[in-house]
Design an enzyme around this catalytic site. Structure first.
Site, PDB file in Angstrom:
ATOM      1  N   LYS A  13      34.860 -30.469 -14.836  1.00 42.50           N
ATOM      2  CA  LYS A  13      36.176 -30.449 -14.192  1.00 42.50           C
ATOM      3  C   LYS A  13      36.359 -31.733 -13.396  1.00 42.50           C
ATOM      4  O   LYS A  13      35.431 -32.204 -12.735  1.00 42.50           O
ATOM      5  CB  LYS A  13      36.272 -29.220 -13.281  1.00 42.50           C
ATOM      6  CG  LYS A  13      37.633 -29.018 -12.620  1.00 42.50           C
ATOM      7  CD  LYS A  13      37.631 -27.716 -11.824  1.00 42.50           C
ATOM      8  CE  LYS A  13      38.935 -27.457 -11.106  1.00 42.50           C
ATOM      9  NZ  LYS A  13      38.892 -26.191 -10.352  1.00 42.50           N
ATOM     10  N   SER A  88      42.523 -22.824 -11.420  1.00 43.65           N
ATOM     11  CA  SER A  88      42.757 -24.242 -11.603  1.00 43.65           C
ATOM     12  C   SER A  88      41.777 -24.902 -12.575  1.00 43.65           C
ATOM     13  O   SER A  88      42.008 -26.013 -13.031  1.00 43.65           O
ATOM     14  CB  SER A  88      42.670 -24.953 -10.251  1.00 43.65           C
ATOM     15  OG  SER A  88      41.334 -24.982  -9.770  1.00 43.65           O
ATOM     16  N   SER A 112      39.364 -19.658  -9.391  1.00 42.12           N
ATOM     17  CA  SER A 112      39.648 -20.791 -10.267  1.00 42.12           C
ATOM     18  C   SER A 112      38.751 -20.961 -11.485  1.00 42.12           C
ATOM     19  O   SER A 112      39.091 -21.741 -12.371  1.00 42.12           O
ATOM     20  CB  SER A 112      39.647 -22.090  -9.467  1.00 42.12           C
ATOM     21  OG  SER A 112      40.715 -22.098  -8.554  1.00 42.12           O
TER      22      SER A 112
END
Length: 193
Positions: A13, A88, A112
């Site tokens: 990420k 996210s 997330s």
């Protein structure tokens, strides 16, 4: 000697530092920034033999739950491009769900990694606070943020967690969780026919 993850690709990420690779946090404000060192979790995966092959999209600064709010455009659910992949950590979850990599790293403050994993039919784990170092991770809410492994199944997530876990002098909140290697005993359930 080869590590347990020798040659295995990992997607990271884009709020987790990988040395000399761009770190954008899904925002144009960080254009051109390249961290001088990798996050502890990335360095530990590399020591285990894993190979970071890409950075993945996220809601800008990890503030979102749909994968739609990145400066670089929305992330699409690989099973149905018209549906949200969740967020996210939408990018790393989609990378695993689409088969680009067997595992990825996301972060979880309030769901997330867990939310997009449930939307995209993969497994994500938000470990107990302190089991994984947050050193080298762009903070959203330091007292809640956790790095979370994403894999196709719980056994894969356990292997990744094991490679990253442990005390880190760079993160005063990190702890040694005795018995975290017990997760490695997970066996896939037999498929019913």
């Amino acid at each position: 000697a080869l590590g347990p993850l020798a040659g295995v690709p990992v997607v990271v990420k884009d709020n987790i530092c990988v040395q000399d690779q761009p770190l954008t946090c899904g925002s144009r404000i960080l254009a051109g920034y390249r961290p001088p060192a990798s996050a502890t979790v990335v360095a530990r995966l590399e020591r285990a033999g894993a190979v970071p092959v890409g950075k993945a999209n996220l809601d800008e600064f990890a503030m979102g739950s749909s994968g739609e709010y990145s400066a670089f455009g929305p992330t699409r659910n690989p099973w149905d491009r018209g549906r949200s992949p969740g967020g996210s950590s939408s990018g790393p979850v989609v990378a695993v769900a689409a088969g680009y990599a067997p595992f990825a790293l996301g972060t979880d403050t309030g769901g997330s990694v867990r939310l997009p994993a449930s939307f995209c039919n993969v497994t994500a784990l938000r470990p107990t606070y302190g089991v994984l170092s947050r050193s080298g991770v762009a903070a959203m809410a330091s007292s809640l943020d956790q790095v979370g492994p994403i894999a196709r199944d719980a056994a894969g997530a356990a292997v990744v967690l094991h490679a990253m876990a442990g005390v880190d002098p760079g993160d005063a909140t990190s702890v040694d969780l005795p018995g975290h290697d017990q997760l490695l005993r997970l066996q896939p359930a037999p498929l019913e026919t």
